[in-house]
Every structure is written in C-alpha cells, then in structure tokens.
Enzyme design. Sequence first.
Site, PDB file in Angstrom:
ATOM      1  N   ARG A   1       0.815  -1.218   0.000  1.00  0.00           N
ATOM      2  CA  ARG A   1       0.000   0.000   0.000  1.00  0.00           C
ATOM      3  C   ARG A   1       0.848   1.267   0.000  1.00  0.00           C
ATOM      4  O   ARG A   1       0.421   2.283   0.547  1.00  0.00           O
ATOM      5  CB  ARG A   1      -0.961   0.043   1.200  1.00  0.00           C
ATOM      6  CG  ARG A   1      -1.694  -1.220   1.507  1.00  0.00           C
ATOM      7  CD  ARG A   1      -2.568  -1.703   0.394  1.00  0.00           C
ATOM      8  NE  ARG A   1      -3.443  -0.648  -0.131  1.00  0.00           N
ATOM      9  CZ  ARG A   1      -3.833  -0.568  -1.406  1.00  0.00           C
ATOM     10  NH1 ARG A   1      -3.379  -1.443  -2.299  1.00  0.00           N
ATOM     11  NH2 ARG A   1      -4.634   0.365  -1.807  1.00  0.00           N
TER      12      ARG A   1
ATOM     13  N   PRO B   1      -5.476   7.921 -14.044  1.00  0.00           N
ATOM     14  CA  PRO B   1      -4.253   8.723 -14.183  1.00  0.00           C
ATOM     15  C   PRO B   1      -3.748   9.124 -12.797  1.00  0.00           C
ATOM     16  O   PRO B   1      -4.500   9.090 -11.826  1.00  0.00           O
ATOM     17  CB  PRO B   1      -4.720   9.938 -14.986  1.00  0.00           C
ATOM     18  CG  PRO B   1      -6.192  10.013 -14.782  1.00  0.00           C
ATOM     19  CD  PRO B   1      -6.640   8.584 -14.641  1.00  0.00           C
TER      20      PRO B   1
ATOM     21  N   GLU C   1       2.807  -8.894  -9.597  1.00  0.00           N
ATOM     22  CA  GLU C   1       3.677  -9.491  -8.575  1.00  0.00           C
ATOM     23  C   GLU C   1       3.889 -10.963  -8.903  1.00  0.00           C
ATOM     24  O   GLU C   1       2.952 -11.668  -9.246  1.00  0.00           O
ATOM     25  CB  GLU C   1       3.020  -9.356  -7.196  1.00  0.00           C
ATOM     26  CG  GLU C   1       2.869  -7.910  -6.749  1.00  0.00           C
ATOM     27  CD  GLU C   1       2.195  -7.784  -5.380  1.00  0.00           C
ATOM     28  OE1 GLU C   1       1.978  -8.827  -4.731  1.00  0.00           O
ATOM     29  OE2 GLU C   1       1.887  -6.657  -4.990  1.00  0.00           O
TER      30      GLU C   1
ATOM     31  N   ASP D   1      -7.470  -1.564  -9.152  1.00  0.00           N
ATOM     32  CA  ASP D   1      -8.584  -0.646  -9.465  1.00  0.00           C
ATOM     33  C   ASP D   1      -8.215   0.806  -9.154  1.00  0.00           C
ATOM     34  O   ASP D   1      -9.006   1.719  -9.375  1.00  0.00           O
ATOM     35  CB  ASP D   1      -9.847  -1.061  -8.701  1.00  0.00           C
ATOM     36  CG  ASP D   1      -9.615  -1.096  -7.208  1.00  0.00           C
ATOM     37  OD1 ASP D   1      -8.434  -1.144  -6.784  1.00  0.00           O
ATOM     38  OD2 ASP D   1     -10.588  -1.066  -6.443  1.00  0.00           O
TER      39      ASP D   1
END
Lengths: 414, 414
Positions: free
Chosen positions: A81, A323, A102, A318
Amino acid sequence: MPWYFMCRRILFNIPHRTIRSRCFFITILLVTIIIVILLAYRLSNIPQECLLEHNSFRKQNDINHNSSLERPVIFIGGMPRSGTTLMRAILDSHPLVRCGEETRVIPRLLNMRAAWEKSTLEWNRCNYYPIVCFASSDDMSNSINRNIFTIYFTRLMAGGISKAMIDSAVRAFVYEILLHHNQYADVLCDKDPFVLKYAAYISSIFSNAKFLLLIRDARAVIHSVMTRKVTITGFNLLDYRQNFKVWNKGMETMMDQCTQVGKDKCLPVYYEQLVLQPKNVIENILKFLNLTWVDSVLHHEELIGKKISLSKTEHSSDQVIKPINLDALTRWIGHIPSDVKSEIDTLAPMLKRLGYDTQSDVPTYGTPDQLVLDNMNKLKENAEFWDSKAKFYARRAPNDTRIFQNDTKHQPIL
Amino acid sequence: MPWYFMCRRILFNIPHRTIRSRCFFITILLVTIIIVILLAYRLSNIPQECLLEHNSFRKQNDINHNSSLERPVIFIGGMPRSGTTLMRAILDSHPLVRCGEETRVIPRLLNMRAAWEKSTLEWNRCNYYPIVCFASSDDMSNSINRNIFTIYFTRLMAGGISKAMIDSAVRAFVYEILLHHNQYADVLCDKDPFVLKYAAYISSIFSNAKFLLLIRDARAVIHSVMTRKVTITGFNLLDYRQNFKVWNKGMETMMDQCTQVGKDKCLPVYYEQLVLQPKNVIENILKFLNLTWVDSVLHHEELIGKKISLSKTEHSSDQVIKPINLDALTRWIGHIPSDVKSEIDTLAPMLKRLGYDTQSDVPTYGTPDQLVLDNMNKLKENAEFWDSKAKFYARRAPNDTRIFQNDTKHQPIL
C-alpha cells in the site's frame, strides 16, 4: 620441370583462350573473396561464449550466470500500500521495461534462502558454543527454530552444499521467473513489495540490479490496509498500534538494506512526491535507472490493458487504472485514534526520520503539478467512466499475504 | 569498351609476365580457398544453438533447458533408514556417477512447489464452488491452509505466473544444485530420501531422470529410527504404532509415484536383497541405469574418503564405511511390542503388499552371497579397525528432519 613446360605451352596457345581463362580466374577469385567476407561476417556475429572450448554443460551454465549477471534488473519494493503498483505501472509504460504483476514466488524463495543464511550465522556462532546449539537437539520437544536451523545448516555444509551453490541456484530460479514473466523486455523488472528486504543479497547475485524503495506516510499506509482489509503477515486489521510497530520494523529493514547497497543502486521514492510532482520525480527515477525519458510514463493509464497488464487479485489494480491523482493522499486524515496519534513517534520513529510531519493532524505533502490537477478534473468530469473501469479491475480474490507465514514461522516477513 | 582493349593490350604484352601474373592469380585463388575451408570448418564446430537468431537471453535459457532435459539424472529415494546411503555409496563407486551427500535443499524446494500445485487443484475445484473457497478469506481468523493456497494460486495465475514458468524455475534451481554438487560427473545423481515423493513431477521436468526406490522391512526401519533417535517429521521416537502408520503412508505415496513414472524410469530396490545378493542386484540396477558393470561397485568401502565423500551429519555414514554386510538386517528382531506385531497388517498393510513375511517373528530374507559372508568375517577379524573408522564418521550433529516441518505445515513430508 615438365609441368612448367606443359603449363607454358597451354598458356601461349591462343590469345582469346588466355583472355577467357583469365577472366574465368578473376571471377572465381572474386566469388571466393566474397564467400570469405560473408563467412567472416557470420563468425563475427556469434557471441563469444559460443566460441569458448568448455565442457558443454559447465559452459551453458556460465552463459546463464553471465547473462543473469549482465542484464539490468529493476526491483520495486516497499511496504504494501505504498504505491509499488503505481510505480511499476509507470515503468511498464516505458517501452524498454516490463515489470508486470507481482510474481509472489520470488520473495517466497528469497525468504527460504534467508532462513538458510540466518542459520549460517548461527552455525558460525555454534563453532564457539556448540553445546548451546546442540543442547536440546536430541529430545523430541519442540526445540527452538534457531537450533533446528543450526542443525539444518550444519548438515547443508557437511552435505557439500556451499553458500555459492545455493546462490547460483537461487539466481537461476529468480532469473527463470523474471525472464518468462517479462518476456522480450530489454530491462527486466520485478515488483514484489517484500523483495526490498533482501536488496543486499539480491545485488550480491545480480550485479546489475537496481532497487526502487517506495516510501509512504505510515498513517496513510495503515489506514489503507485496515479499510481495504489487506491481510499482511504481522498486520492486524483491528489494531492501529500494532500496525504502526510492524510498519516501522519493515521500513527499518528496507531502509537499512537500501543504505547497504548504496545510493547508486537503491533509490528511495516518496509516494507523496511521486503523485504531486510526477514529472520531476519520474525524470529523476529514469535517470537513476539509465533510461531515456518518454512522455508515455506520465500517462500510464492510457496503456492499461495494452502494454500494462493488471492482476485482478492485487489490491491496487482498481486504483492504478486512473491517471496519477491525489485521491489516496489524505484519505487517512481524521481516522487515526488520538491515543495512537499522540504516541506515533514512539510507535513508528521511522515516520519522523523519513521526514514526515508527525505533529500536524493535516500534514502538507507539497504542491501538485498542473498535470495532476488536470487529471483530478478529468476524473471528476468522467467519474462514471472511471468508476466502471475501476469495477472491472476490482480484485476477485482477497489479497492475503499470510501465505508467507506458512514457511517462515522462524522469521516473519516483517 | 576501352577497358577491354586496355586489358587486352596488357594481356598480350609479354609472355612470361603473363605466366607470372597467372601463377600469382592461382596462388591467391588457392589461399582464399584455404581460408574459406578453414572458416567453414570453424563455423561447423559451433553449436547450433549459437547460430539461431534468438534474443540472446531467451537463447541462453533454451540451452540451459535442453541440457537439463538431456543429461541423465539418477534420483535415489525411499523412507529414511532404508539403505539410500548405501545405495548412493555403491553408485558413487562407479566411475561415471557421483551422487554425493544429501543436498536437502532439493526436496525442500520440491515441497514448496508441491504446495503450489496442491493449490492448483484447489483452484480448479474453486472454479466450480468459488464460495466454498473464498468464504473465510477476508476474516483474520486462521483460515484453512487449503483456502490460503487457493487464494495464493489464484494470485499466482492472475499474476501471470504459469505452471510452466514455475516448472522451468524449479528445474533451473535443481539443475544448478546438481551440477555444482556433482561437478564433472557424467551422470548426475541426487540422493535425498524424500525426492521419491515427487518422482512423477521430477520426471516431467527432467525427461532423462531415473529413480531408485529403496524398500526395507518397516520393522527394521522403525527400530533403527527409534534406537538411533533419527527425528523425522511424523515419526515419534516413543510410539511404534504411529511410526508404522507414518511409514505406511510414506511408502504408499512413493510406490504410487514409482508406478506412475513406469518400470523403465523407476526401479524398486529391496535393501535386504541388496545386502544379501549384492552382485545380482547391483548388476540389475546398473543395467536399468544403462551403466556398464565395474567391479568397484562391490567394494564401495575402498573408495570412502577418496571418490566417495560422506557427511558427518548423516546417520548412515558410520555404517556405509563398512563393506556390504548383514549387521543391520535382523537387529530389530525381538524389539517390536507384541500388540503392535499382532496389528501390523492393519497398521502397515504395505509391508505385506511389498512381500514381507509379517507372520513370522524371525523372517528369512534369503541366502547371502559368499562375498557378503567373507565381508562379515573381515569385519569380525578387524573389528577394532572398523570401529575406529566408524567412530571417525559418526555424526557430529543430530539428524533432525523436522526442518521440513517449518515450511510444510500444510502438507507434512509423509
């Protein structure tokens, strides 16, 4: 010399015969010269390895090693994160690079190896105090992992398995994965958040490896982990306090590794700066990676689903379809329990050390580029479009990192 | 054509000039032809792979794969204490083979991969009943490993990591270890008891692999484990009953794998027969491995410390230093608890299935060769010499196999 006379007679036979045969000679000569040139050219194009006179198996091996040593490899890591996916999406939009999703198996193997190395240290220690190490070795009671590993490594060594052997095996494994995962990319790249824990080791087996360590405000990281329910070894979806400690430990390890490999091999990237001033930051990153600037890196969203493939099981998919924007920058504000806030410098001293303002409740990360502000407007204007796109890339499977816990009871991920 | 006339004039100038220049032409022609031949020869000596117009990295890879696919590899396995070390010592005494000590890392990696594959099956199952699979996925309670692996593999797949990728990475890893561990041997060989659990998989990634499955009377195996305090995952140093079950499960798996790969790839070797009639049995084994007979295989003890290196941490080292003998054949007799004895066919049905006489308390395994009887006498005569030698090779570290338990909670070794 009868031959000479015969030859002589033939030579002086008829003029135009002479001409014919001579022109004939000249043509043959030219042809053969051309062949020589072609063959020479062909030879010059063959890689040196192929010309070496080795045992074919040893040779093939050497080739494999050399290649894995020579080819540039980028490793993107950091705490989960922290923008590692955005970072790799940006690099993926560079024509020479491919990071992809990953791999998950690479950190897994590095973990396994780290356990072995840990035991090396033990093993060395045990040369001084063997009794300490082998004391509880024969009884069936759950002896300490340290002990088991000592025993284990003792046997690795005694079994003729050297560190160098394991290294080349690990290198071969990692290289195979990267090569197939990033097929046809000039610059190999691996984005697995926890690889940064092993930066020093990785750069010892991949001399051309460069590392990008993503850094993000712990408060944002932890708020994101807890609200998005990202289950990561050590993190607790209900306990802010613990999570700050875990984050701190992880960042400490990674920063330490980053410093170990040095400024020219590891570059810390602040997520906040990346999304606020993308142009400067990315320019700097590309320079660090010896990659030429291309404008496409400022518009990775345009390549999603084309050059950039996203995993429907990664949490950030998501988010990175959009952008570069500031949505995730301050979402945490007002959600950190006050008691945790007051202790934050003791819970996660790294936060302050990394230059974050731990006193203010609403820290300012800097002023955004016009490009980013424009992106924000675009997102507002076409909200529906972006939401539907986000839905399409929303994760199908939960992002459970506890998988690692299974084979690393002895040394947790963080 | 002015050139033509000029040329013509020159040509008809003086006879011996003609001769000179012509001979000059001929020499040049010969020289160039020689060069062509040399270059062509050089090119013909370069391996084909080198001439293929591939991305050099993909190419190097292919080479590596091919080699690992082509080179013959022997895998020796079976339950611990079943004569696997004796078997490899015998093969080590063949000039073309080198097995060496247990690598321990190879079964470890295969274990890890097996966990991934297990999850593949789950994954497939989960395509039909996804709810079942992802039910408890989001809560932090210890969800079932099956579940975690499902999630894990889902992500492997979604992350663009295919089975083929993992296979080639595992192959590269195993091959690296074997290559460095058995340097310069014509036939690679790996002796790690538990590799036989993965025979089917191994032969899928090493098309030239052959397997030797060592089989020994469970009563002898378990007595040896318990008296020598060999700690193996699943085994209990105090519980005969459990150990028979564990042995049975292990043997079942290995026999099943052996049958799967087929008679031409996997050969079951009975320890008792190996030590009673070494000549016939070893002859048969070498034929199976396409190796020529050499007498040295009947006297492995003579090569101990020379071609054959022993690990001071493996349990059997102090046993295999001796010539083939019957010491370990019947040592268990009279030590199996009567209640276990009476239930043996239900505890370990494999024992009877493998043809062992489970009724008699003193089963007869067969008549020994003269060679073996002579060995026994030699051992008696020079008892002191052999004992001191045994002491030298006695294990320094305990033989603890629980190491595997750490990363395989989800699927124990046996």
